[in-house]
Design an enzyme around this catalytic site. Structure first.
Site, PDB file in Angstrom:
ATOM      1  N   TYR A   9       0.816  -1.218   0.000  1.00  0.00           N
ATOM      2  CA  TYR A   9       0.000   0.000   0.000  1.00  0.00           C
ATOM      3  C   TYR A   9       0.849   1.266   0.000  1.00  0.00           C
ATOM      4  O   TYR A   9       0.377   2.344  -0.373  1.00  0.00           O
ATOM      5  CB  TYR A   9      -0.962   0.016   1.199  1.00  0.00           C
ATOM      6  N   ARG A  10       2.102   1.172   0.386  1.00  0.00           N
ATOM      7  CA  ARG A  10       2.970   2.346   0.378  1.00  0.00           C
ATOM      8  C   ARG A  10       3.460   2.646  -1.036  1.00  0.00           C
ATOM      9  O   ARG A  10       3.505   1.760  -1.891  1.00  0.00           O
ATOM     10  CB  ARG A  10       4.167   2.141   1.301  1.00  0.00           C
TER      11      ARG A  10
END
Length: 201
Positions: free
Chosen positions: A126-127
């Site tokens: 998700y980063r």
């Protein structure tokens, strides 16, 4: 340390998730030292006619100048493009959810991937690693480094734009970041303690 980084760039008919379409997607995987792994992929996607008809004129001119517009008729489907990109990414990133999405202003790209290539988007952490954030900080804190950064040559083609982004991050790493191995543990603790100490009343 050899953490993988997945670099993806998309070209679209515009920036609206409601109205616009993906027309090119490219990917390169690097290791943590920004060495490119494999040949990468660069795929032209044939968009719906409606997306072409509503393409803003400035975008049409950009994709005409780059040659991309002329290639769209021979483009593949979204499903096939996603399959090709995923195959390349999985070759170098064995575990899902581990490698961040990297590039320039990749929030926009991620929005289109989440809409049109959910399996690919879901394979990534998700980063994100957004080179444009590093660039914005350099402009404020290290203007000489910012104004002497490498010229871009991508011409709004997806794979070339990725190569430009990787070159940019290599440049900022050398020109702006603290040289490796960085501060020792004691110095790092000292900095952390100073910056996290409560402000004097």
């Amino acid at each position: 340390m050899n953490d993988r980084m997945v670099w993806i760039d998309c070209e679209m008919t515009g920036l609206s998730l409601a109205d616009d379409a993906l027309i090119e997607v490219a990917a390169l995987v690097t290791d943590s030292e920004l060495n490119v792994l494999g040949e990468g992929v660069d795929i032209v996607i044939r968009p719906p006619d409606a997306a072409l008809e509503t393409m803003p004129e400035v975008v049409r001119q950009m994709h005409t100048a780059s040659g991309l517009l002329d290639e769209l008729a021979g483009g593949t489907t979204l499903a096939d493009a996603e399959e090709q990109v995923l195959a390349y990414v999985r070759e170098h990133v064995k575990e899902p959810g581990k490698a961040p999405l990297c590039g320039n202003s990749v929030g926009t790209d991620r929005g289109f991937l989440a809409r049109d290539m959910r399996e690919l988007e879901g394979y990534l952490h998700y980063r994100i690693v957004d080179v444009s954030s590093v660039k914005e900080l350099a402009r404020r804190w290290y203007p000489r480094a910012y104004f002497n950064s490498p010229a871009k040559n991508g011409n709004h083609r997806a794979l070339a734009d990725i190569r430009d982004s990787i070159t940019e991050l290599r440049y900022y790493r050398e020109a702006v970041f603290v040289p490796q191995p960085g501060p020792d543990s004691e110095r790092a603790k000292e900095i952390a303690a100073r910056l996290s100490a409560p402000a004097a009343p």
